[in-house]
Design a protein around this motif. Structure first.
Motif, short mmCIF file in Angstrom:
data_model
loop_
_atom_site.label_atom_id
_atom_site.label_comp_id
_atom_site.label_asym_id
_atom_site.label_seq_id
_atom_site.Cartn_x
_atom_site.Cartn_y
_atom_site.Cartn_z
N PHE A 117 5.42 -4.53 -8.52
CA PHE A 117 6.82 -4.75 -8.20
C PHE A 117 7.66 -3.61 -8.78
N CYS A 118 8.53 -3.02 -7.98
CA CYS A 118 9.47 -2.00 -8.44
C CYS A 118 8.71 -0.83 -9.09
N SER A 119 8.89 -0.61 -10.39
CA SER A 119 8.21 0.49 -11.06
C SER A 119 6.73 0.21 -11.31
N GLY A 120 6.24 -0.94 -10.88
CA GLY A 120 4.81 -1.21 -10.97
C GLY A 120 3.97 -0.21 -10.22
N ALA A 121 4.58 0.47 -9.21
CA ALA A 121 3.85 1.52 -8.50
C ALA A 121 3.42 2.63 -9.46
N PHE A 122 4.24 2.91 -10.48
CA PHE A 122 3.86 3.92 -11.48
C PHE A 122 2.61 3.49 -12.24
N THR A 123 2.52 2.19 -12.57
CA THR A 123 1.35 1.68 -13.26
C THR A 123 0.10 1.87 -12.42
N LEU A 124 0.19 1.50 -11.14
CA LEU A 124 -0.95 1.63 -10.25
C LEU A 124 -1.35 3.09 -10.07
N ALA A 125 -0.36 3.98 -9.92
CA ALA A 125 -0.66 5.39 -9.74
C ALA A 125 -1.26 5.99 -11.00
N THR A 136 5.26 2.13 -2.20
CA THR A 136 6.70 2.33 -2.29
C THR A 136 7.14 2.05 -3.72
N ALA A 137 8.32 2.54 -4.04
CA ALA A 137 8.95 2.30 -5.34
C ALA A 137 10.45 2.37 -5.11
N HIS A 138 11.22 2.01 -6.11
CA HIS A 138 12.68 2.04 -5.98
C HIS A 138 13.13 3.45 -5.62
N ALA A 147 6.77 13.83 -7.69
CA ALA A 147 6.43 14.96 -8.54
C ALA A 147 5.21 14.66 -9.41
N ARG A 148 5.12 13.44 -9.91
CA ARG A 148 4.02 13.07 -10.81
C ARG A 148 2.74 12.71 -10.06
N PHE A 149 2.89 12.11 -8.87
CA PHE A 149 1.73 11.60 -8.14
C PHE A 149 1.73 12.12 -6.70
N PRO A 150 1.52 13.41 -6.50
CA PRO A 150 1.63 13.98 -5.14
C PRO A 150 0.57 13.47 -4.17
N SER A 151 -0.52 12.90 -4.68
CA SER A 151 -1.58 12.42 -3.78
C SER A 151 -1.29 11.04 -3.20
N VAL A 152 -0.20 10.40 -3.67
CA VAL A 152 0.17 9.08 -3.15
C VAL A 152 1.18 9.27 -2.02
N HIS A 153 1.01 8.56 -0.93
CA HIS A 153 1.92 8.63 0.21
C HIS A 153 3.07 7.64 -0.02
N VAL A 161 5.37 -2.26 0.87
CA VAL A 161 4.25 -1.70 1.61
C VAL A 161 3.03 -2.58 1.38
N ASP A 162 2.42 -3.03 2.46
CA ASP A 162 1.16 -3.77 2.40
C ASP A 162 0.06 -2.83 2.85
N ASP A 163 -0.72 -2.32 1.91
CA ASP A 163 -1.82 -1.41 2.23
C ASP A 163 -3.15 -2.11 2.05
N GLY A 164 -3.17 -3.37 2.45
CA GLY A 164 -4.41 -4.15 2.39
C GLY A 164 -4.63 -4.78 1.04
N ASP A 165 -5.42 -4.13 0.19
CA ASP A 165 -5.72 -4.69 -1.13
C ASP A 165 -4.77 -4.20 -2.21
N ILE A 166 -3.82 -3.33 -1.86
CA ILE A 166 -2.80 -2.89 -2.81
C ILE A 166 -1.44 -3.02 -2.14
N LEU A 167 -0.53 -3.76 -2.79
CA LEU A 167 0.79 -4.01 -2.22
C LEU A 167 1.84 -3.63 -3.25
N THR A 168 2.91 -3.00 -2.79
CA THR A 168 3.98 -2.56 -3.70
C THR A 168 5.33 -2.94 -3.11
N ALA A 169 6.27 -3.28 -4.01
CA ALA A 169 7.63 -3.64 -3.60
C ALA A 169 8.60 -2.63 -4.20
#
Length: 330
Positions: A117-125, A136-138, A147-153, A161-169
């Motif tokens: 959720f929100c900045s949780g995308a940073f944790t996953l990355a 996605t992230a805020h 800038a920090r995670f260029p390999s993430v779309h 974003v629902d990417d199957g087994d990984i979901l981010t808000a």
């Protein structure tokens, strides 16, 4: 917070949702997870999830020292999660504990569903599980994240974003959107609508809707769309058009489009199609077996159109949806 020792024993076969809470975690998103996944549902007649909180420390200071969380499970509880919700916090530049990142990696390796959720995308990355994946992230953190995670779309203009087994808000309130999306994916539209009614929250805002980015407020705010939306939901079985909605709202079609974009982040036609598809799903769940009838009563026209839209939006056919969520489903 309820102590771990007093939590009910997990129900056999019930999907287990575990939330990792770490230092400086955001209380709002924790509350969203608890509301959606943790409450008993007597109005539904069964528990939807077995819900647990866990933390790497016995005492966890929440964001800005608002309160201290105690009495929850240790981090080992994450190893039993079917769905693992990762920590999120405002200080995205501070590295996460290695033990937390290892727990996320282990969950991913064994096939658990991961949610940020929100900045949780940073944790996953930071854990390395988002490489080459969509997320996605805020919008405020979009540039920093890229800038920090260029390999993430990164999709910075959507709610989730629902990417199957990984979901981010994307943000705090979008946690509720994603949570209800998960409930809909697991249990069908009828159950998700019941949860949303208890939350007094919109049952469905599509993940493709734009985030409400910072912009100047108009001198005179537009009139709320609520009356025309309520009217349209009562007439989904009729051949409604965008001009019909505009006439009901007493505005031009161009003005209606602008208000939909500003207030809902979508177009009138996309919203109308989504509402009709949601109604079709509810009809199937309630036992309507004739797909031509489902299509007619939901305003989708034909069974062929129903099949095409359901496959596009849910990934499964009406027959498969009936087998999974219909009255006779296991």
């Amino acid at each position: 917070m309820t102590k771990e020792s007093s939590q009910p024993a997990p129900s056999a076969g019930v999907h287990r949702v575990v939330v990792i809470v770490d230092e400086n975690s955001n209380p709002f998103e924790l509350g969203c997870a608890t509301e959606v996944f943790g409450l008993r549902r007597p109005e539904i007649g069964r528990d939807l999830y077995d819900f647990r909180l866990c933390s790497p420390e016995p005492r966890t200071l929440m964001r800005d020292g608002f309160f201290t969380l105690t009495g929850v499970a240790g981090l080992e509880a994450a190893d039993a999660a079917d769905t693992l919700i990762v920590p999120n916090r405002p200080d995205t530049d501070t590295p996460h504990r290695p033990a937390v990142l290892d727990a996320v990696r282990r969950a991913h390796a064994r096939g658990a569903r991961l949610v940020g959720f929100c900045s949780g995308a940073f944790t996953l990355a930071e854990a390395g599980v988002l490489d080459g994946r969509r997320a996605t992230a805020h919008w405020q953190w979009a540039d920093s994240f890229r800038a920090r995670f260029p390999s993430v779309h990164l999709a910075s203009d959507v709610l989730f974003v629902d990417d199957g087994d990984i979901l981010t808000a994307a943000g705090s309130a979008a946690a509720l959107d994603l949570g209800l999306h998960v409930v809909r994916r697991d249990h069908g539209a009828e159950v998700a609508n019941s949860v949303s009614r208890r939350l007094v929250f919109a049952a469905h805002r599509d993940g493709g809707q734009r985030q409400f980015v910072e912009r100047p407020m108009p001198d005179l705010p537009d009139q709320s769309l609520a009356p025309v939306l309520a009217w349209a939901q009562e007439h989904l079985d009729t051949p409604l058009t965008v001009p019909d909605l505009a006439a009901r709202a007493a505005v031009s079609p161009a003005t209606l489009h602008r208000r939909f974009r500003e207030q809902l982040g979508t177009t009138p036609l996309t919203w109308l199609t989504g509402e009709r598809l949601a109604l079709a799903c509810r009809l199937i769940e309630r036992g309507e077996l004739r797909f031509e009838t489902v299509a007619r009563r939901s305003g989708l026209g034909t069974a062929a159109n129903l099949r095409a839209l359901m496959r596009r939006e849910t990934g499964i056919t009406p027959s498969a949806y009936k087998a999974r969520f219909g009255p006779q489903a296991p």
